[in-house]
Every structure is written in C-alpha cells, then in structure tokens.
Design an enzyme around this catalytic site. Sequence first.
Site, mmCIF file in Angstrom:
data_model
loop_
_atom_site.group_PDB
_atom_site.id
_atom_site.type_symbol
_atom_site.label_atom_id
_atom_site.label_comp_id
_atom_site.label_asym_id
_atom_site.label_seq_id
_atom_site.Cartn_x
_atom_site.Cartn_y
_atom_site.Cartn_z
ATOM 1 N N VAL A 37 0.833 -1.201 0.000
ATOM 2 C CA VAL A 37 0.000 0.000 0.000
ATOM 3 C C VAL A 37 0.876 1.262 0.000
ATOM 4 O O VAL A 37 0.507 2.287 -0.586
ATOM 5 C CB VAL A 37 -1.003 -0.051 1.186
ATOM 6 C CG1 VAL A 37 -0.340 0.114 2.520
ATOM 7 C CG2 VAL A 37 -2.116 0.957 0.987
ATOM 8 N N ASP A 38 2.031 1.180 0.600
ATOM 9 C CA ASP A 38 2.991 2.299 0.621
ATOM 10 C C ASP A 38 3.380 2.686 -0.808
ATOM 11 O O ASP A 38 3.330 3.875 -1.191
ATOM 12 C CB ASP A 38 4.224 1.844 1.423
ATOM 13 C CG ASP A 38 5.131 2.982 1.839
ATOM 14 O OD1 ASP A 38 4.769 4.151 1.621
ATOM 15 O OD2 ASP A 38 6.211 2.683 2.403
ATOM 16 N N SER A 121 0.244 -3.785 8.675
ATOM 17 C CA SER A 121 1.118 -4.924 9.037
ATOM 18 C C SER A 121 0.700 -6.277 8.465
ATOM 19 O O SER A 121 1.412 -7.250 8.658
ATOM 20 C CB SER A 121 1.274 -5.088 10.564
ATOM 21 O OG SER A 121 2.162 -4.128 11.094
ATOM 22 N N THR A 122 -0.445 -6.340 7.777
ATOM 23 C CA THR A 122 -0.950 -7.666 7.373
ATOM 24 C C THR A 122 -0.465 -8.146 6.010
ATOM 25 O O THR A 122 -0.857 -9.218 5.551
ATOM 26 C CB THR A 122 -2.494 -7.707 7.360
ATOM 27 O OG1 THR A 122 -2.972 -6.830 6.335
ATOM 28 C CG2 THR A 122 -3.063 -7.318 8.698
ATOM 29 N N GLY A 123 0.385 -7.354 5.364
ATOM 30 C CA GLY A 123 0.936 -7.770 4.075
ATOM 31 C C GLY A 123 2.377 -8.224 4.254
ATOM 32 O O GLY A 123 2.652 -9.277 4.836
HETATM 33 N N1 AR6 Z 1 -5.183 -0.277 -0.923
HETATM 34 C C1 AR6 Z 1 -5.583 -0.854 0.241
HETATM 35 N N2 AR6 Z 1 -4.931 -1.864 0.834
HETATM 36 C C2 AR6 Z 1 -3.835 -2.336 0.212
HETATM 37 C C3 AR6 Z 1 -3.344 -1.805 -1.011
HETATM 38 C C4 AR6 Z 1 -4.077 -0.725 -1.590
HETATM 39 N N3 AR6 Z 1 -3.704 -0.145 -2.716
HETATM 40 N N4 AR6 Z 1 -2.221 -2.496 -1.366
HETATM 41 C C5 AR6 Z 1 -2.036 -3.424 -0.424
HETATM 42 N N5 AR6 Z 1 -2.996 -3.355 0.521
HETATM 43 P P1 AR6 Z 1 1.471 -3.943 3.112
HETATM 44 P P2 AR6 Z 1 2.651 -3.949 5.829
HETATM 45 C C6 AR6 Z 1 -3.185 -4.146 1.749
HETATM 46 O O1 AR6 Z 1 2.380 -5.041 2.661
HETATM 47 O O2 AR6 Z 1 2.322 -5.392 5.984
HETATM 48 C C7 AR6 Z 1 5.889 -1.681 2.473
HETATM 49 O O3 AR6 Z 1 6.949 -2.019 1.633
HETATM 50 C C8 AR6 Z 1 -2.543 -5.504 1.794
HETATM 51 O O4 AR6 Z 1 -3.363 -6.484 1.169
HETATM 52 O O5 AR6 Z 1 1.230 -2.811 2.188
HETATM 53 O O6 AR6 Z 1 2.324 -3.004 6.943
HETATM 54 C C9 AR6 Z 1 6.279 -0.656 3.511
HETATM 55 O O7 AR6 Z 1 7.200 0.276 2.989
HETATM 56 C C10 AR6 Z 1 -2.431 -5.737 3.290
HETATM 57 O O8 AR6 Z 1 -3.649 -6.258 3.810
HETATM 58 O O9 AR6 Z 1 1.995 -3.281 4.510
HETATM 59 C C11 AR6 Z 1 6.878 -1.508 4.578
HETATM 60 O O10 AR6 Z 1 8.222 -1.825 4.285
HETATM 61 C C12 AR6 Z 1 -2.256 -4.327 3.860
HETATM 62 O O11 AR6 Z 1 -2.573 -3.427 2.788
HETATM 63 C C13 AR6 Z 1 6.036 -2.746 4.546
HETATM 64 O O12 AR6 Z 1 5.522 -2.829 3.219
HETATM 65 C C14 AR6 Z 1 -0.858 -4.034 4.360
HETATM 66 O O13 AR6 Z 1 0.092 -4.628 3.501
HETATM 67 C C15 AR6 Z 1 4.869 -2.655 5.496
HETATM 68 O O14 AR6 Z 1 4.199 -3.890 5.525
#
Ligand code: AR6
Length: 174
Positions: A37-38, A121-123
């Site tokens: 998402v970042d 945190s769930t990705g």
């Molecule tokens: N809109 C909504 N939710 C989303 C989107 C979107 N466009 N894309 C992914 N998700 P994650 P984390 C969901 O991996 O686990 C990054 O590299 C996804 O399905 O984005 O907190 C940062 O820079 C999941 O349920 O974040 C950090 O290094 C949720 O967003 C690291 O990832 C979070 O997944 C953070 O990991």
Amino acid sequence: MNDPADCLESVQADITGLEVDAIVNAANESLLGGGGVDGAIHAAAGPELLAECRKLGGCPTGEARITGGYGLAARYVIHTVGPVWRGGTRREAELLASCYRTSLVLAAGADVRSLAFPAISTGIYGYPLRAAAEVAVAAVENWLAGETLVERIVFCCYNNESLEIYQQLLGKER
Ligand code: AR6
C-alpha cells in the site's frame, strides 16, 4: 462522544481512490516508500509526497507522521509504521494498537472528519489478518469512546478475506 456504530465501516477498495480527508499509509521506519500500500500511495500521490517524507527523518514503529496528500483525493496522508510479526511475543499487538491510536490523534489535530485505514502490518510485515483486525477495531472503538470530531472511519480492505473479517467484527451491515 461518538457511537462507534455510526462511524465505522468496511469497504473493499484501493485506498488511493477513496474520497476521505485522510488516508493512512502502512509505511516503514524510513518513510521513504516501499511496496504494498505504501508503494501504491506514493505512486498515486506523486513525487512531492516523497520530498515531504524525506524531511521527516523517519518514524519509529508504533508511531505516525502526517503529510499532504498531493495527487490523492485525500488532503492528508498519515504514515504509520506497523510491527513486523514475529510470532506475537514482541509486543506486536501493543505496537499495532499504537499505530491506530497515534494516527487518530494526528487526524483529530488536523481537523480530519473522515479517515481510511488499510490493514496495517498484514501484508509484507506478516501479521495474521484476523488478529490484526481485532486489534484495529478495538483500538479505534476505544478511541471513539472519547471526545472526537472524526465522523467517519473506513477500514479499507484490499481482498475479500480481509473484508469478510472486518464485516464480522463490525456486524454485517457495515
Ligand atoms: N489499498 C488498500 N490496501 C492495500 C493496497 C491498496 N492499494 N495495497 C495493499 N494493501 P502492506 P505492511 C493491503 O504489505 O504489511 C511496504 O513495503 C494488503 O493487502 O502494504 O504493513 C512498507 O514500505 C495488506 O492487507 O503493509 C513496509 O516496508 C495491507 O494493505 C512494509 O511494506 C498491508 O500490507 C509494510 O508492511
């Protein structure tokens, strides 16, 4: 005092397209972008977001920082750093709850009335979806029990599994 039943909703969407005052970003401690998402938020907001983030000097896990939204419909992005899941014994739940709380404090300080959270945190960080959703809903409901002008909080789910969990936790109608 808000009734959480009136404020909370879950949707399945790409958070970058939501029309809310602020969206929350699941960032890392550098605040300099990443995947998930970042990456989507930085891509949609444009390079000015990264330029503002560079000035912030990072953010510790469990805390949050606020910036402009630039190319997004949202006026603000609240960047929070969730914990990496290490089995649940490294204060992950406490740190995750702190992400939601500190984001809400910043939102309230910026006069934000509507706010969307991804499932922090769930990705890439590996936090189990249901456990993370329970922490998220409890933290937000707890915060809403105090005085706040925030009127609408959206749990933005990226996939169907996540949406079903939030719907269960919030009650089917939301
Ligand atoms: N809109 C909504 N939710 C989303 C989107 C979107 N466009 N894309 C992914 N998700 P994650 P984390 C969901 O991996 O686990 C990054 O590299 C996804 O399905 O984005 O907190 C940062 O820079 C999941 O349920 O974040 C950090 O290094 C949720 O967003 C690291 O990832 C979070 O997944 C953070 O990991």
